[in-house]
Design a protein around this motif. Structure first.
Motif, short mmCIF file in Angstrom:
data_model
loop_
_atom_site.label_atom_id
_atom_site.label_comp_id
_atom_site.label_asym_id
_atom_site.label_seq_id
_atom_site.Cartn_x
_atom_site.Cartn_y
_atom_site.Cartn_z
N THR A 1 5.98 114.38 -108.45
CA THR A 1 7.17 113.78 -107.80
C THR A 1 7.77 114.60 -107.45
OG1 THR A 1 5.83 112.22 -110.22
CG2 THR A 1 8.59 112.67 -109.97
N ALA A 2 8.44 115.47 -108.10
CA ALA A 2 9.33 116.22 -107.46
C ALA A 2 9.58 116.35 -106.07
CB ALA A 2 9.43 118.12 -108.23
N VAL A 3 8.24 116.72 -105.32
CA VAL A 3 8.25 116.69 -104.41
C VAL A 3 8.33 115.57 -102.84
CG1 VAL A 3 7.04 119.38 -104.29
CG2 VAL A 3 5.91 117.32 -103.32
N GLY A 4 8.12 114.08 -104.38
CA GLY A 4 7.61 113.23 -103.76
C GLY A 4 9.04 112.84 -103.55
N ARG A 5 10.24 113.04 -103.78
CA ARG A 5 11.46 112.92 -103.97
C ARG A 5 11.94 113.68 -103.22
NH1 ARG A 5 13.39 111.34 -109.92
NH2 ARG A 5 15.00 110.59 -108.97
N ASP A 6 12.07 115.03 -103.01
CA ASP A 6 12.77 115.84 -101.99
C ASP A 6 12.27 116.91 -101.30
OD1 ASP A 6 14.14 117.90 -101.49
OD2 ASP A 6 15.12 117.97 -103.86
N ASP A 7 11.75 116.52 -100.25
CA ASP A 7 10.37 117.38 -99.89
C ASP A 7 11.12 118.77 -99.22
OD1 ASP A 7 11.48 116.28 -97.54
OD2 ASP A 7 9.84 115.38 -97.03
N GLN A 8 12.20 118.79 -99.48
CA GLN A 8 13.13 120.06 -98.93
C GLN A 8 13.34 121.40 -99.66
OE1 GLN A 8 13.36 120.06 -95.17
NE2 GLN A 8 11.88 118.37 -95.37
N ASN A 9 11.95 121.51 -100.65
CA ASN A 9 12.00 122.56 -101.49
C ASN A 9 10.90 123.45 -101.67
OD1 ASN A 9 12.46 123.80 -103.51
ND2 ASN A 9 12.70 122.61 -105.41
N PRO A 10 11.25 124.51 -100.68
CA PRO A 10 10.04 125.32 -100.82
C PRO A 10 9.27 125.60 -101.65
CG PRO A 10 12.29 126.76 -99.71
CD PRO A 10 12.50 124.53 -99.68
N PHE A 11 10.28 125.66 -102.97
CA PHE A 11 9.64 126.63 -103.83
C PHE A 11 9.11 125.19 -104.84
CE2 PHE A 11 10.17 127.73 -108.39
CZ PHE A 11 10.13 128.58 -108.88
N ALA A 12 9.08 123.93 -104.67
CA ALA A 12 8.58 123.26 -105.64
C ALA A 12 7.23 123.43 -105.03
CB ALA A 12 9.23 121.94 -105.20
N TRP A 13 6.71 122.95 -103.68
CA TRP A 13 5.79 123.01 -102.91
C TRP A 13 4.88 124.31 -103.24
CZ3 TRP A 13 3.71 119.28 -100.53
CH2 TRP A 13 4.95 118.24 -99.91
N TYR A 14 5.71 125.88 -103.54
CA TYR A 14 4.86 127.66 -103.92
C TYR A 14 4.66 126.93 -104.92
CZ TYR A 14 4.27 131.45 -105.33
OH TYR A 14 3.63 132.63 -105.86
N GLN A 15 5.38 125.99 -105.88
CA GLN A 15 4.60 126.01 -107.88
C GLN A 15 3.18 124.94 -107.74
OE1 GLN A 15 5.22 127.47 -110.32
NE2 GLN A 15 6.63 129.06 -108.91
N LEU A 16 3.82 123.40 -106.53
CA LEU A 16 2.59 122.82 -106.34
C LEU A 16 1.34 123.96 -105.81
CD1 LEU A 16 1.67 120.15 -106.58
CD2 LEU A 16 2.69 119.67 -104.46
N GLY A 17 1.08 124.19 -104.93
CA GLY A 17 0.43 125.12 -104.16
C GLY A 17 -0.23 125.68 -105.46
#
Length: 446
Positions: A363-379
Motif C-alpha cells: 500500500t505504501a509503495v502504491g501511494r508513494d513509489d519514490q521511496n527506496p527504503f520502502a522498496w527495500y523493506q518490501l523486498g
C-alpha cells in the motif's frame, strides 16, 4: 523523520548542487505542512497541486531553489531561520514564480552562452601566451571570465526581480498576507549588512540587494486586501511543531537541548528533545518525552509515530507496533508512516507478522513509489516469506530509482522468469528491464 538520500545566495553566484546529491529529508508531518502552505499558491499560479512538490533538503544554509520540473527544494536552514509559516510561504511563492517563468531552462541556455564566452576568450588567451605575450594572455582570459560572469549575473538579477513580482502576485491572488515575504527579505538584508554587501556591489550579485527587492514589492503587497490578514493560527502552530522537530533531528543534541532546555515543558520543546535524546543515545529520556507528547494528544498520529520510531530504533519493535498501527490509521495510511510500521513488523522476526508487512508496504509503495527504503523493506519481507521473484522485483524498483541500471535489469529479468507471464507484476518487471537496459546502454556510450 527520515534521511532518504544520503550560502546564502546574496554574496556570489549560487551554483546549486543537484538535489539527488544532497540529503533529502522525508517526514510525513513536514510534507503535509508543505502541502497545506503551498497548495493555495500553486492554484493561484495556475498549476496543479498534483504536479508541484515541495521537498526538504538537509542543509543549514538559507536557500530554496528549483532545479527543473515542478519541484521546489527548501533547505532546512530556511525553516530554522524563519519565524513564521507565512515567511516560508513567501519563499515558496517566489520559487513557484521560477517554475511559471520557465527560469530553469532559460537559465541553462544563458549559462551555456556565458560558458561559451569564457571558452572563446580562453582560446584567445592561450594563443597570446603561446605567442610570448604571457601577461597580455592572462589579461584577456581574466577579462573574458569577468565579462561572462557579468553577463550571467545581470541575467540572473533580471530573472529574480521578475520572480519576486510573480511571488507577490501569487500571494495576493491566494489571499495570503505578504508580510512574511517582506520580513524574510528583511532577514536577508540583515545578513547582507553583516557581510558588508551594499548596493554598490550589486553588479557582483546574482540577486538584487534585499533593500531593492523590498522597495519594489512594498506597494504591490501593502495595497492588497490580504496584507492585514493574520496568518492561520493552526498553520502557524503546525509550523512551530515542525521547526522544533526538525531542530531535534538535524542539529547536534547539545545545541537542541540548549535551545529547548528541560525546564521548557511545551509541546515544541518536548518534540525537539525527543529527537535530541534519541540521537544522543538516551532511549529512556527520548521515550519519556514521546510519552508526554502522546499523553497530551493521544490521537495525534505524528506523536504516535515518533514514539513508535524511538521504540523501533531502540531495539523494541514489538512495543513499537501498537503506536505505529494507530499512527498509520490516524494518518489515513500515510506511506511514510506505513513504511515505518512495515519495518517494525519485519523487525519483530515473527513470521506471523509478515503478511501484514507485505500488505502495509505494498500500500505504501502504491501511494508513494519514490521511496527506496520502502522498496527495500518490501523486498526484504518477500525474501523472508520465500517469494524470491517479487523480492527481485522490489530490488529492481529500488535500483531503477537510485540509478543502478545493471542491478535493475538483472533483478527485473529474474522476476520476469519467475512471475506468471502477463500479470501486473510481470508487466512491471518487463518495463523496468527495458527502460533500465536503455539507460545502461546510454551510460556505456558516454
Amino acid at each position: 523523520m527520515k534521511r532518504v538520500v544520503s550560502a546564502l545566495a546574496v554574496a556570489a553566484v549560487l551554483f546549486v548542487q543537484p538535489a539527488s546529491a544532497q540529503s533529502i529529508l522525508r517526514d510525513a508531518e513536514t510534507e503535509a505542512l508543505f502541502a497545506e502552505m503551498s497548495n493555495p499558491l500553486i492554484k493561484a499560479a495556475g498549476l496543479s497541486t498534483r504536479d508541484v512538490r515541495v521537498v526538504l533538503i538537509n542543509d543549514e544554509s538559507i536557500n530554496a531553489f528549483v532545479a527543473g520540473g515542478q519541484t521546489v527544494y527548501v533547505h532546512s536552514g530556511t525553516l530554522q531561520n524563519a519565524d513564521t509559516a507565512n515567511e516560508v510561504q513567501g519563499v515558496i511563492a517566489h520559487e513557484i514564480g521560477h517554475i511559471t517563468g520557465g527560469h530553469v531552462p532559460l537559465g541553462d541556455r544563458m549559462f551555456k552562452g556565458a560558458t561559451g564566452i569564457s571558452l572563446l576568450t580562453m582560446v584567445l588567451g592561450l594563443a597570446a601566451i603561446a605567442a610570448g605575450g604571457g601577461a597580455a594572455g592572462a589579461g584577456i582570459m581574466a577579462a573574458g571570465q569577468q565579462a561572462a560572469m557579468g553577463s550571467y549575473l545581470a541575467f540572473s538579477r533580471q530573472q529574480e526581480a521578475s520572480t519576486d513580482a510573480a511571488g507577490a502576485k501569487f500571494l495576493n491572488a491566494a489571499g495570503i498576507s505578504g508580510r512574511g515575504y517582506i520580513s524574510f527579505f528583511a532577514k536577508l538584508q540583515q545578513l547582507e549588512y553583516r557581510y558588508g554587501i551594499t548596493r554598490k556591489m550589486s553588479f557582483m550579485l546574482d540577486h538584487p540587494v534585499s533593500s531593492e527587492r523590498i522597495a519594489n514589492l512594498n506597494d504591490t503587497l501593502k495595497s492588497a486586501p490580504s496584507w492585514g490578514k493574520p496568518s492561520d493560527p493552526g498553520l502557524e502552530e503546525r509550523f512551530r511543531r515542525v521547526k522544533a522537530k526538525l531542530a531535534g533531528y538535524v542539529n547536534k543534541p547539545d545545541r537542541t537541548l540548549q535551545a529547548y532546555p528541560e525546564t521548557d515543558k511545551s509541546i515544541y520543546a518536548r518534540y525537539a528533545r525527543a529527537y535530541a535524546w534519541h540521537k544522543a543515545g538516551y532511549p529512556d529520556k527520548a521515550n519519556a518525552e514521546a510519552d508526554a507528547l502522546v499523553a497530551a494528544r493521544p490521537n495525534d498520529p505524528y506523536f504516535l509515530e515518533v514514539k513508535g520510531q524511538i521504540l523501533l530504533e531502540s531495539g523494541r519493535p514489538r512495543e513499537a507496533l501498537a503506536p505505529l498501527r494507530v499512527a498509520a490509521e490516524g494518518s489515513r495510511n500515510n506511506p511514510l508512516i506505513s513504511t515505518t510500521l512495515g519495518h517494525a513488523l519485519i523487525a519483530t522476526e515473527d513470521r506471523t507478522n509478515y503478511p501484514e508487512a507485505v500488505r502495509v508496504l505494498r500500500t505504501a509503495v502504491g501511494r508513494d513509489d519514490q521511496n527506496p527504503f520502502a522498496w527495500y523493506q518490501l523486498g526484504t519481507v518477500y525474501e523472508l516469506s520465500g517469494d524470491t521473484a517479487r523480492a527481485a522485483l522490489a530490488t529492481a524498483e529500488r535500483a531503477s530509482m537510485t540509478g543502478d541500471a545493471r542491478t535493475a535489469v538483472a533483478s527485473a529479468r529474474y522476476a520476469m522468469a519467475n512471475i506468471p507471464a502477463n500479470s501486473a507484476d510481470w508487466v512491471r518487471a518487463q518495463d523496468i528491464a527495458m527502460t533500465s537496459a536503455d539507460a545502461a546502454a546510454d551510460k556505456k556510450k558516454r
